[in-house]
Design an enzyme around this catalytic site. Sequence first.
Site, mmCIF file in Angstrom:
data_model
loop_
_atom_site.group_PDB
_atom_site.id
_atom_site.type_symbol
_atom_site.label_atom_id
_atom_site.label_comp_id
_atom_site.label_asym_id
_atom_site.label_seq_id
_atom_site.Cartn_x
_atom_site.Cartn_y
_atom_site.Cartn_z
ATOM 1 N N GLU A 90 -8.309 -6.671 -1.060
ATOM 2 C CA GLU A 90 -8.499 -5.257 -0.733
ATOM 3 C C GLU A 90 -9.825 -4.763 -1.307
ATOM 4 O OE1 GLU A 90 -4.678 -4.086 -2.878
ATOM 5 O OE2 GLU A 90 -6.014 -2.440 -3.419
ATOM 6 N N CYS A 122 -1.981 -5.839 -1.829
ATOM 7 C CA CYS A 122 -1.827 -6.984 -2.738
ATOM 8 C C CYS A 122 -1.176 -8.204 -2.100
ATOM 9 C CB CYS A 122 -1.048 -6.565 -3.983
ATOM 10 S SG CYS A 122 -1.908 -5.304 -4.930
ATOM 11 N N HIS A 244 5.406 -10.211 -7.340
ATOM 12 C CA HIS A 244 4.107 -9.545 -7.519
ATOM 13 C C HIS A 244 4.077 -8.764 -8.841
ATOM 14 C CE1 HIS A 244 0.460 -7.420 -7.022
ATOM 15 N NE2 HIS A 244 1.034 -6.255 -6.796
ATOM 16 N N ASN A 276 -3.583 -6.848 -13.393
ATOM 17 C CA ASN A 276 -3.212 -6.870 -11.981
ATOM 18 C C ASN A 276 -4.432 -7.247 -11.151
ATOM 19 O OD1 ASN A 276 -2.212 -6.501 -9.442
ATOM 20 N ND2 ASN A 276 -1.900 -4.292 -9.618
ATOM 21 N N SER A 306 1.126 -2.981 -0.768
ATOM 22 C CA SER A 306 1.375 -1.557 -0.526
ATOM 23 C C SER A 306 1.080 -1.210 0.920
ATOM 24 C CB SER A 306 0.489 -0.713 -1.439
ATOM 25 O OG SER A 306 0.944 -0.817 -2.758
#
Lengths: 356, 368
Positions: A90, A122, A244, A276, A306
């Site tokens: 992303e 993600c 995740h 993350n 997301s």
Amino acid sequence: MPVINKPVGIVAYGTELPSWSLSIKELEMAHNKEIGTVSNSLLVEQKTVPDFDEDTITLSTSAAWQALARAGITKNFGSKKISALFVGSESHPYAVKPSGSVVAGALGLPEELAMADLQFACKAGTQGMQICASYILSDFAKYALAIGADVAQAKPGDALEYTAAAGAAAFIFGSTNLLVKLLATSSVASDTPDFWRKSGEDFPHHGGRFTGKPAYFYHVIKSSKMLLKEMKLKAEDFDYCVFHTPNGKFPLQAAKQLGFSSKQLKPGLIVKKVGNTYAGSVPLALAAILDQAPAGKKIFVTAYGSGAGADSFVFETTDNLPKQRKKWQDFTLDKIKNLQPISYQQYARLTKDRYH
Amino acid sequence: MQITIAGHHTTKVGELWEKGLADLFQEAIGGSVKNAGIDSRQIDQVFVASKAPGEFNNQLHLNALVSQFFNHFPPSMRVEGACASGGLALLAAEQAILSGYCQTALVVGAEKMTDTTASNATRILAMAANHDAENGSTFPGLYALLAQVHTEKFKTSREMLSAVAVKNHTHALENPLAQFHREFTLDQVSQSPLVADPLRLLDCSPISDGASAVILTGRKMKNKPKILGFGHAQDALDLASRKDLTTLRATVQAAQKSYQMADVRPDQIQLAEVHDCFTIAEILAIEDLGFFDKGMGGRATLNHETKLNGKVVINLSGGLKAFGHPIGATGIKQVVYLAQQIEDERYKLGLAHNVGGSGATAVVHVVG
């Protein structure tokens, strides 16, 4: 394609992390938070920090380079054999112009190449893994390279800043000489606006607590349960699990809800030291498990993206993995051990250089 | 004339992601009509409470939105008085019934607060302060000032504040509608992240979604709880204009009026739902309502005098702290909770205390 009846899986993999790390304590002090309040809540101690000239393209290239090198050692594998590449991220440096074309050029992949950048927050990296497996199963490619990478963006002072990190993992998929067999995979997706970044914006927005129950947990649990049911397997049938890791807390809660133990989760829970890494997080966690798993072990993986969706996978390690691993070096945990801590001031300068 | 609570309903309180503002209103209204066992056409008037539906949900004109849920479109109006919106809407209905303007009124309050960020919710809530005199303030900040004054004058300790949160979370374990079902220790509250000194995260009530409705009637009904008394008072909107920061004068005056109307004394109250938007607010409330001497509220809480089976049971529902604080619904859900306890014959006399802002508005009800 929930259950797979033909041979497909990972023939090589590699990872890359930046050289720097920042302790969450430094960020807590900088933002006038009580020491330990954020890190104890998120279960993250430190995060990686990219240098000002590192981005998704450089991290992807380095991770893939390690995968190719390892493949070369094992079976004289050359980059020319790869005919598909998907880079999930992303934080692609360009809105228009693929990261993948630069990565392919740097790696010396052939121009006869199916290639695209992927974006699904993600889970873009794992979606790439699923696509690569499909290319192999359909004979569209003999070898396909999937990369999950990010230089995660977060607005200074936002809750995201405490964990936003950088890293990449690359997986070469094939059908012979497998290190890991892919036994099944499934995905879910729905219109759930929990986290987004509009075109032209530097930093993502998020829906606060909405990112939890109706977003992360709903999709992770749904996708996981769907695949477990399809495979007629239970949590206790697995040796390892990966969920995740936007922080250290969410995967623990997801694992618990699904009946997995902390023992199954712990080997892949590198988020504590890495942060993350967005699209890099599940691929990196899987790589950390493959760095230590013996033969014949089952791994359950669910990535979350997301927006929102989840990809689940069932992998099984082969005899080949521990045998080949003896010839490799510079494992994921070594990279974590070698991270050099920096101060908030150094971090702030690097961040400023990145955005100006 | 006596006012009877003919029916009531409170929704689950919490982060209700799958429910919008209209869904919450509809559920509470439907539940209260069913609970009353009446034909909804008997409702002459509707009073709607909500603090900030425009800011939270881009929805105003709530009186029309709610009236539309009935086939006969009863006359409807919205009442707003910050966190005391629910209590004020009840008062409006009670006055309408007592004046003979209507015989049966439905009072419904709702707030849908979780569709925005915590920082935006804090900004919206701060609109209940004096925008000019207290510009830039937040409610944790204003109540922290009240806590600091109380601590300085009465030696109210960190442990005493924590005891309020611990008790209310314990009480909420028995309330299936509560937002939180989790026990905390004194240490956990005392060590939770600092919000505005001395108030910490676990001193603060949450951001909540929820709705509550009651049907009040002047008709004679047996075996139903009654509104025995009510009182309403105001004080200066901003703290700087108050004479004394160790007491909420509006609470004292509203309580006196309600006790007088109900002809009861504070020591007769067995169960009280008080406005514990912050732990210090409960300590102020139990002193200002006359349950404990001024300055002794914290000690009484630490000594378990306000727990279940204590001298007076405070916030058996879990209060705003653990049941939740969907603002427009709060003053109504307090009365609904008391009505249910009285119907279940667990208690005979209860008090509800609803505060707006940092104490500028207070509404007290005595239910029996």
